[in-house]
Structures are given as C-alpha cells and as structure tokens.
Design a protein around this motif. Structure first.
Motif, PDB file in Angstrom:
ATOM      1  N   GLU A  81      39.095  45.757  41.404  1.00 47.90           N
ATOM      2  CA  GLU A  81      38.237  45.865  42.590  1.00 47.90           C
ATOM      3  C   GLU A  81      38.226  44.504  43.266  1.00 47.90           C
ATOM      4  O   GLU A  81      38.740  43.521  42.710  1.00 47.90           O
ATOM      5  CB  GLU A  81      36.823  46.308  42.196  1.00 47.90           C
ATOM      6  CG  GLU A  81      36.126  45.406  41.214  1.00 47.90           C
ATOM      7  CD  GLU A  81      35.098  44.498  41.872  1.00 47.90           C
ATOM      8  OE1 GLU A  81      34.263  45.002  42.618  1.00 47.90           O
ATOM      9  OE2 GLU A  81      35.162  43.265  41.633  1.00 47.90           O
ATOM     10  N   THR A  83      35.393  42.746  44.776  1.00 47.18           N
ATOM     11  CA  THR A  83      34.177  41.935  44.916  1.00 47.18           C
ATOM     12  C   THR A  83      34.212  40.682  44.035  1.00 47.18           C
ATOM     13  O   THR A  83      33.882  39.584  44.493  1.00 47.18           O
ATOM     14  CB  THR A  83      32.936  42.791  44.591  1.00 47.18           C
ATOM     15  OG1 THR A  83      33.012  43.977  45.371  1.00 47.18           O
ATOM     16  CG2 THR A  83      31.654  42.050  44.920  1.00 47.18           C
ATOM     17  N   GLU A 114      43.328  54.641  35.063  1.00 46.42           N
ATOM     18  CA  GLU A 114      42.553  55.872  34.934  1.00 46.42           C
ATOM     19  C   GLU A 114      43.515  57.036  34.767  1.00 46.42           C
ATOM     20  O   GLU A 114      44.707  56.913  35.003  1.00 46.42           O
ATOM     21  CB  GLU A 114      41.725  56.098  36.197  1.00 46.42           C
ATOM     22  CG  GLU A 114      40.692  55.033  36.457  1.00 46.42           C
ATOM     23  CD  GLU A 114      39.713  55.463  37.545  1.00 46.42           C
ATOM     24  OE1 GLU A 114      38.807  56.254  37.236  1.00 46.42           O
ATOM     25  OE2 GLU A 114      39.859  55.006  38.689  1.00 46.42           O
ATOM     26  N   GLN A 121      44.202  57.250  41.495  1.00 46.24           N
ATOM     27  CA  GLN A 121      45.495  56.636  41.201  1.00 46.24           C
ATOM     28  C   GLN A 121      45.291  55.370  40.376  1.00 46.24           C
ATOM     29  O   GLN A 121      44.172  54.891  40.248  1.00 46.24           O
ATOM     30  CB  GLN A 121      46.176  56.271  42.515  1.00 46.24           C
ATOM     31  CG  GLN A 121      46.342  57.455  43.415  1.00 46.24           C
ATOM     32  CD  GLN A 121      46.960  57.117  44.740  1.00 46.24           C
ATOM     33  OE1 GLN A 121      46.978  57.939  45.617  1.00 46.24           O
ATOM     34  NE2 GLN A 121      47.462  55.896  44.898  1.00 46.24           N
ATOM     35  N   GLU A 130      32.234  42.047  52.290  1.00 45.00           N
ATOM     36  CA  GLU A 130      31.176  41.395  51.507  1.00 45.00           C
ATOM     37  C   GLU A 130      30.407  40.464  52.447  1.00 45.00           C
ATOM     38  O   GLU A 130      31.018  39.747  53.237  1.00 45.00           O
ATOM     39  CB  GLU A 130      31.753  40.550  50.354  1.00 45.00           C
ATOM     40  CG  GLU A 130      32.867  41.200  49.524  1.00 45.00           C
ATOM     41  CD  GLU A 130      32.412  42.375  48.667  1.00 45.00           C
ATOM     42  OE1 GLU A 130      31.190  42.596  48.509  1.00 45.00           O
ATOM     43  OE2 GLU A 130      33.294  43.096  48.160  1.00 45.00           O
ATOM     44  N   TYR A 262      25.222  45.614  40.570  1.00 44.41           N
ATOM     45  CA  TYR A 262      24.344  46.015  41.667  1.00 44.41           C
ATOM     46  C   TYR A 262      22.869  45.755  41.401  1.00 44.41           C
ATOM     47  O   TYR A 262      22.385  45.880  40.272  1.00 44.41           O
ATOM     48  CB  TYR A 262      24.549  47.490  42.006  1.00 44.41           C
ATOM     49  CG  TYR A 262      25.912  47.733  42.618  1.00 44.41           C
ATOM     50  CD1 TYR A 262      26.217  47.220  43.874  1.00 44.41           C
ATOM     51  CD2 TYR A 262      26.894  48.424  41.932  1.00 44.41           C
ATOM     52  CE1 TYR A 262      27.475  47.401  44.430  1.00 44.41           C
ATOM     53  CE2 TYR A 262      28.149  48.615  42.480  1.00 44.41           C
ATOM     54  CZ  TYR A 262      28.435  48.105  43.732  1.00 44.41           C
ATOM     55  OH  TYR A 262      29.675  48.275  44.284  1.00 44.41           O
ATOM     56  N   THR A 279      34.469  60.622  46.557  1.00 41.05           N
ATOM     57  CA  THR A 279      33.770  59.448  47.092  1.00 41.05           C
ATOM     58  C   THR A 279      34.758  58.574  47.856  1.00 41.05           C
ATOM     59  O   THR A 279      35.661  57.991  47.269  1.00 41.05           O
ATOM     60  CB  THR A 279      33.125  58.634  45.949  1.00 41.05           C
ATOM     61  OG1 THR A 279      32.351  59.529  45.168  1.00 41.05           O
ATOM     62  CG2 THR A 279      32.227  57.542  46.491  1.00 41.05           C
TER      63      THR A 279
HETATM   64  P1  HAM Z   1      34.070  51.489  43.647  1.00 41.33           P
HETATM   65  O1  HAM Z   1      33.054  52.557  43.882  1.00 41.33           O
HETATM   66  O2  HAM Z   1      34.516  51.271  42.268  1.00 41.33           O
HETATM   67  O3  HAM Z   1      33.448  50.156  44.241  1.00 41.33           O
HETATM   68  O4  HAM Z   1      35.332  51.744  44.541  1.00 41.33           O
HETATM   69  C1  HAM Z   1      35.221  51.917  45.937  1.00 41.33           C
HETATM   70  C2  HAM Z   1      36.104  53.035  46.416  1.00 41.33           C
HETATM   71  O5  HAM Z   1      37.455  52.824  45.985  1.00 41.33           O
HETATM   72  C3  HAM Z   1      35.757  54.396  45.837  1.00 41.33           C
HETATM   73  O6  HAM Z   1      34.699  54.985  46.554  1.00 41.33           O
HETATM   74  C4  HAM Z   1      37.067  55.152  46.037  1.00 41.33           C
HETATM   75  O7  HAM Z   1      37.164  55.623  47.368  1.00 41.33           O
HETATM   76  C5  HAM Z   1      38.099  54.082  45.802  1.00 41.33           C
HETATM   77  N1  HAM Z   1      38.649  54.186  44.448  1.00 41.33           N
HETATM   78  C6  HAM Z   1      38.112  53.710  43.300  1.00 41.33           C
HETATM   79  N2  HAM Z   1      38.904  53.991  42.248  1.00 41.33           N
HETATM   80  C7  HAM Z   1      39.965  54.673  42.730  1.00 41.33           C
HETATM   81  C8  HAM Z   1      41.154  55.244  42.147  1.00 41.33           C
HETATM   82  N3  HAM Z   1      41.408  55.155  40.838  1.00 41.33           N
HETATM   83  N4  HAM Z   1      42.024  55.880  42.967  1.00 41.33           N
HETATM   84  C9  HAM Z   1      41.795  55.966  44.286  1.00 41.33           C
HETATM   85  N5  HAM Z   1      40.699  55.437  44.902  1.00 41.33           N
HETATM   86  C10 HAM Z   1      39.800  54.801  44.130  1.00 41.33           C
HETATM   87  C11 HAM Z   1      34.062  48.937  44.238  1.00 41.33           C
HETATM   88  O8  HAM Z   1      35.209  48.768  43.966  1.00 41.33           O
HETATM   89  C12 HAM Z   1      33.173  47.819  44.712  1.00 41.33           C
HETATM   90  N6  HAM Z   1      33.917  46.561  44.618  1.00 41.33           N
HETATM   91  C13 HAM Z   1      32.682  48.065  46.114  1.00 41.33           C
HETATM   92  C14 HAM Z   1      31.786  46.987  46.598  1.00 41.33           C
HETATM   93  C15 HAM Z   1      32.120  45.983  47.415  1.00 41.33           C
HETATM   94  N7  HAM Z   1      30.515  46.841  46.284  1.00 41.33           N
HETATM   95  C16 HAM Z   1      30.051  45.761  46.866  1.00 41.33           C
HETATM   96  N8  HAM Z   1      31.012  45.222  47.546  1.00 41.33           N
END
Ligand code: HAM
Length: 427
Positions: A81, A83, A114, A121, A130, A262, A279
């Motif tokens: 991710e 952040t 995953e 993916q 941010e 969070y 999501t």
């Molecule tokens: P997260 O909910 O883990 O948050 O990921 C954000 C978005 O990334 C998800 O809502 C989804 O759309 C996409 N996503 C996550 N995992 C996958 C995957 N395996 N395949 C496809 N899409 C995926 C974060 O990553 C936090 N860093 C968000 C954040 C920024 N919070 C504060 N600042």
C-alpha cells in the motif's frame, strides 16, 4: 517452454492503455484543483516500515507481503500500500517542518500475495492521496469529496459512501474490551481466523465474511456508543462538512479497515455490480502514524482507490470502452526513392503535430492502401516516382475517397489548416 506471467499479475495491453491514461489524467487534474502534489516513492521498502506502519496483526503483514532478503541480507518488501511509504518520505525529508498541511497524491503499483479472483490481484494499482498536518474535520470532508469527485469524473456516479469512526487510543481500548467480552462466549462458533483475531485484533471480527461469524457480529456492541467526546465531536464535524458539500453517506458502525493505523474517520465506497471485491476506494484518518514511524506528532488522513476495480466497474456499466488511439494520416510510397522521401515528409508532419503512420516492407500500392484503411487514418498521403518528380503528394480523404495534390513544401501548412478546419483532437 513458454513462461507465463506470475499468478495474480496482469499485462495492460495497448487496447486498454487509453482507459488507464484517462483515469490517471482525471486523477491528476482533480488533484491540481484541490492543491495536491505528486509524490513518487520506491516500490520496495524495508520490511520494518510495513510491520510498524500497517500493523503486525493485520492480514497484510501476517500473510500477504512479498518479502525477501536483498543481496546485502536486509529484509525488503514490495509495498502492499502507499501510505506507509508516503509517511516515511514525509518524515525522512522533514516535510513536517514546512508549512502544513501538506497534500500529496500518488499513482502506482502495489503488491499483495492474496488469493487472486475477479477484482483481487497480486499486483494492482492505486491512486491515493494523503494530507499531513491538519486535524480539522473539514480536511476529512475535503479528502472524501476528492475521492467521490474522482469516481464520478471517472464515470462512477452515485456510489454509496460508508462512513464510520474507529475511535482513538483513548476510547478504542475500552471498545476492544467490550468486543472481546461479547465475542468470547461465541468463540467455539467463530471461524479459525476470527478465533485468533479475538485476542489480537478484535475489531476485525466485525468484517469477517464468514456467514456464522457475521450472524454473531450482528449483535456486537457498536463503536459509536463507545467513542470519547473528542472523537464524537470530530465525527459530527466531518458529517456537517459532508452535508455542506452535498455528499451523501451511510453510517456504518461495523466498518473497520484492514490496516491498523486508522484513528477516528474511516470510509469506503463500494460498487455492488462487480461482486465480492466491490470496494473501489477506502481510507481514513491516521493521527498516530507519523509518530509511530519516527516523526513528530502530526495528524494525517487519506484514501486509495483501486484502479483495476474501477475499470471492472466501468466495464460492467459499459462506460469504459477504450478509445483507440486516433491516427491522422497514413503514408504510402511506391518505389525506392519515394520510400525515402516519405520518411522525410512524415517526419515533418509529425513535428507539426500530425499522428502519422506508414507501411513497411515494400508492399504493393494496393496492400499499403488497405493498411491505410485499416489504421483508421483520415488521410492517405501517396507518393510515387511521378509525384516526386513534380514535387507534390497526393492526399486522399479516406472517408470520402476524394483526393487532391499538395506541393511537398506546403505539407505542414496543409496539415495545420486541415486540423484547424476539422477540429481534430490535439492530444
Ligand atoms: P486498502 O483498503 O487496503 O487501503 O486499499 C485501497 C483500495 O485498493 C481498495 O479499496 C481496493 O480498491 C484496492 N485494492 C486493495 N487490494 C487489492 C487487490 N488485491 N487487488 C485489487 N485492488 C485492491 C489502503 O491501501 C490505504 N493505504 C488507503 C489509505 C490511504 N488510507 C489512508 N490513506
């Protein structure tokens, strides 16, 4: 033997690339409107960053990271991710000593090991933002507004925004305790993951997908009743600003996020049409993270949108038909001399902004004209020995079949006039 791409990873082929440009352009333009600046951090970070940043008890850190030793024996991880890396850069470059708030955005690949399925993916792309250095609820609302505007501009209007507060280090421990107290008598009926979460990360029990865990979670105490006064006031402030901005939301006291950093505001936007992994955007406030990663006390908030999921949703709505890159002109030459002249004149036209292709491999006139048609070009520029001798090119309008001669020296002028007259797109 043929070697395939790694499981859970995807090629983005040219037919889809224009859709990606569009999303990326939309993100950049919106960010400029809201005063966010781009940051690009490494795809690889020291593993410790995510252990501390994302949290030891999260699924991401426990089982989804691509972690390995580099040749110097240090443990590194492909970022799951954005952040943690953004916070690291904020601290490392002492951005906290500049005037605050600091507003950043990023677009790039993330990696999570995953189980692959539609919308999930192992390499995927996020557009994330941010904001550091403001604890104002208006800032939370602005970040959410930007996220909603981005989805709408991308073509996903009217999606439901779910909102919650997950409390802070003052009120969450008490809520955790209440949750454990509630769930413990049901421990035997919980799935294996939840039994383990019960002690380590009880909030995650609220969003288990397992049917029996869900039934039990339905009766669990909600965090809303456990928030301290400061968190409650903050939450009310966020809602007041969202209402002022005209952004609809649904309160979901069971919304907990999969990352540990969070505090207070947490939110998600779900698209129902794309199945279990619906999501498309998630985020929240993380007031303790900068400190946790070695910086001073600075609040933060952000979100990330998953671009593959967004594209899936757009395709489900048939809103995502990628436009093929437009071609203005296709050059056709007959004879060796004309062939070299074509190279020269196409170069001039391209420098004047014309999107010009040509055939290769000395094909017949007929074959080249066929290729010109197939390319979707508006014009064919035809050069033969005879034209070359007279210093002209034939320009055939492939839509109407009409053609005319243009002196070679006038080609740029011809193109500029055509373009202005025709209103052909310039990008
Ligand atoms: P997260 O909910 O883990 O948050 O990921 C954000 C978005 O990334 C998800 O809502 C989804 O759309 C996409 N996503 C996550 N995992 C996958 C995957 N395996 N395949 C496809 N899409 C995926 C974060 O990553 C936090 N860093 C968000 C954040 C920024 N919070 C504060 N600042």
């Amino acid at each position: 033997m043929f070697i395939q791409k790694p499981r859970g990873m995807h090629d983005i082929l040219p037919d889809e690339a224009p859709l990606w440009w569009r999303l990326e352009r939309t993100a950049r333009e919106l960010c400029a409107r809201y005063g966010f600046e781009e940051v690009r951090t490494p795809v690889l970070e020291y593993t410790e960053l995510f252990r501390r940043g994302v949290g030891e008890a999260t699924d991401i850190v426990e089982k989804e990271m691509y972690t390995f030793e580099d040749r110097g024996g240090r443990s590194v991880t492909l970022r799951p991710e954005g952040t943690a890396g953004a916070v690291r850069a904020y601290v490392e470059h002492k951005i906290y000593s500049l005037p605050q708030p600091v507003k950043w955005f990023y677009i790039g690949p993330m990696f999570r090991y995953e189980r692959p399925q539609a919308g999930r993916q192992r390499q995927f792309h996020q557009f994330g933002v941010e904001v550091f250095g403001s604890d104002d609820p208006a800032c939370d609302a602005e970040v959410i507004e930007l996220g909603i505007d981005f989805l709408a501009a991308a073509g996903l209007e009217g999606l439901e925004l779910e909102l919650n507060s997950v409390g802070c280090p003052d009120c969450r421990p008490e809520y955790r305790r209440r949750l454990q107290e509630y769930f413990r008598p049901f421990a035997g009926q919980l799935c294996e993951d939840c039994r383990e979460r019960l002690e380590r990360n009880p909030l995650r029990l609220l969003d288990c997908k397992n049917a029996s865990c869900r039934r039990i979670a339905d009766g669990a105490p909600v965090i809303t009743e456990a928030l301290c006064d400061a968190c409650r006031r903050h939450d009310e402030g966020v809602r007041r600003h969202l209402e002022a901005a005209g952004i609809a939301y649904r309160l979901n006291p069971r919304l907990v996020r999969g990352l540990d950093y969070y505090t207070r505001t947490a939110f998600e936007v779900v698209e129902g049409a794309i199945g279990a992994q619906g999501t498309v955007l998630g985020g929240g406030r993380y007031n303790g993270l900068v400190r946790e990663l070695g910086g001073p006390e600075r609040p933060g908030i952000g979100f990330a949108a998953g671009l593959e999921r967004l594209i899936l949703a757009l395709k489900a709505k048939q809103a995502g038909e990628p436009a093929k890159t437009a071609v203005d002109l296709f050059g056709v030459a007959v004879g060796e001399e004309a062939d070299a002249a074509l190279t020269r004149h196409l170069r001039r036209l391209r420098r004047a902004g014309c999107r010009a292709l040509r055939g290769f491999d000395g094909k017949s006139l007929k074959a080249q004209l066929k290729a010109a048609d197939r390319s979707g070009a508006r014009w064919a520029l035809i050069l033969g020995e005879e034209e070359l001798r007279r210093g002209v090119a034939i320009l055939r309008d492939l839509r109407t079949g009409n053609q005319k001669e243009v002196p070679l020296g006038e080609l740029e002028n011809w193109w500029t006039e055509e373009r202005d007259y025709d209103g052909s797109p310039q990008s």
